[in-house]
Enzyme design. Structure first.
Site: not given
Length: 251
Positions: A50, A52, A110, A198
């Site tokens: 999911r 952002d 990622y 992040r």
């Protein structure tokens, strides 16, 4: 009914994220609406992750159950005909009925991209975090070297998240310089907490500025104190690159 697997790429700029929301345009909502027009009724889409608002993807994966008889190539063309240019379905596969984009995944990769210079090129501004102060790449990598393995990442999760466990296993974490001049942090693991990548990047940047020593991450794994980590890096630098599976296509 058949189970299909979609590989999806998108520019997350201007979207509320992957997940359908009460207001705003989501990637999930756009693809569900496209599938509904093709299948003739409501379709539920399950994403591997999911992402952002503002986060991008080159290798997001989603699954759905549909009843229409179209072959994979026809579905691919029809889906992209109903989607905006910022969202593209890159591949469609018919899978075994037990396939699920989220629960069948074995690993995700990622990338986080930083422009480390005084002026960010305009073409990259929506896809990097602009960090003008010089970063020390060896220090960044020394900090990243402490991440692989199984750790408690409670200090690096987003506010309000309530997962059953904050322990995650990371398989690799590396920095490199891309051909376009940006710094790229690539991390691969079995699963990630919300905002985990992040917040790791935000803390690593402080290590790269030599405001923290490279072993600081290990201390945060131990004390689990979110208030002692760096800032959450902005979303525009984050990309979901790849989702891995150990599955079979439908015969």
């Amino acid at each position: 009914m058949r189970t299909i697997k979609l590989t999806v790429a998108y520019d997350g700029t201007g979207f509320v994220g992957w997940q359908r929301q009460a207001s705003g345009t989501s990637i999930q909502g756009l693809i569900e609406d496209a599938l509904a027009r093709i299948d003739g009724g409501a379709v539920t889409l399950h994403g591997a992750g999911r992402t952002d608002a503002g986060v991008h993807a080159t290798g997001q994966v989603a699954s759905a159950r549909i009843g229409c008889p179209h072959d994979e190539a026809t579905l691919l063309r029809a889906l992209n005909a109903h989607l905006p240019p910022a969202v593209r379905v890159c591949d469609v596969c018919v899978m075994s009925d037990d396939f699920h984009a989220r629960f069948s995944a074995t690993a995700k990769t990622y990338e986080y991209r930083i422009w480390n210079g005084p002026i960010v090129p305009p073409a990259l501004r929506l896809y990097v975090w602009h960090v003008p102060q010089p970063l020390d790449l060896p220090s960044l990598q020394q900090g990243a070297d402490t991440i692989p393995g199984q750790h408690d990442f409670a200090a690096f999760q987003g506010k309000g998240a309530t997962p059953r466990s904050t322990v995650r296993r990371v398989r690799s974490a590396e920095w490199r310089q891309a051909a376009d001049g940006s710094l790229v942090f690539e991390i691969r693991g079995g699963g990630f907490l919300r905002h985990m990548v992040r917040r790791l990047v935000g803390t690593l940047v402080e290590i790269g500025h030599r405001r923290r020593d490279p072993m600081d991450l290990e201390r945060r794994f131990a004390d689990r104190d979110r208030s002692l980590t760096g800032r959450t890096a902005p979303p525009e630098g984050l990309f979901l690159i790849k989702v891995e599976y150990d599955t079979r296509r439908a015969s």
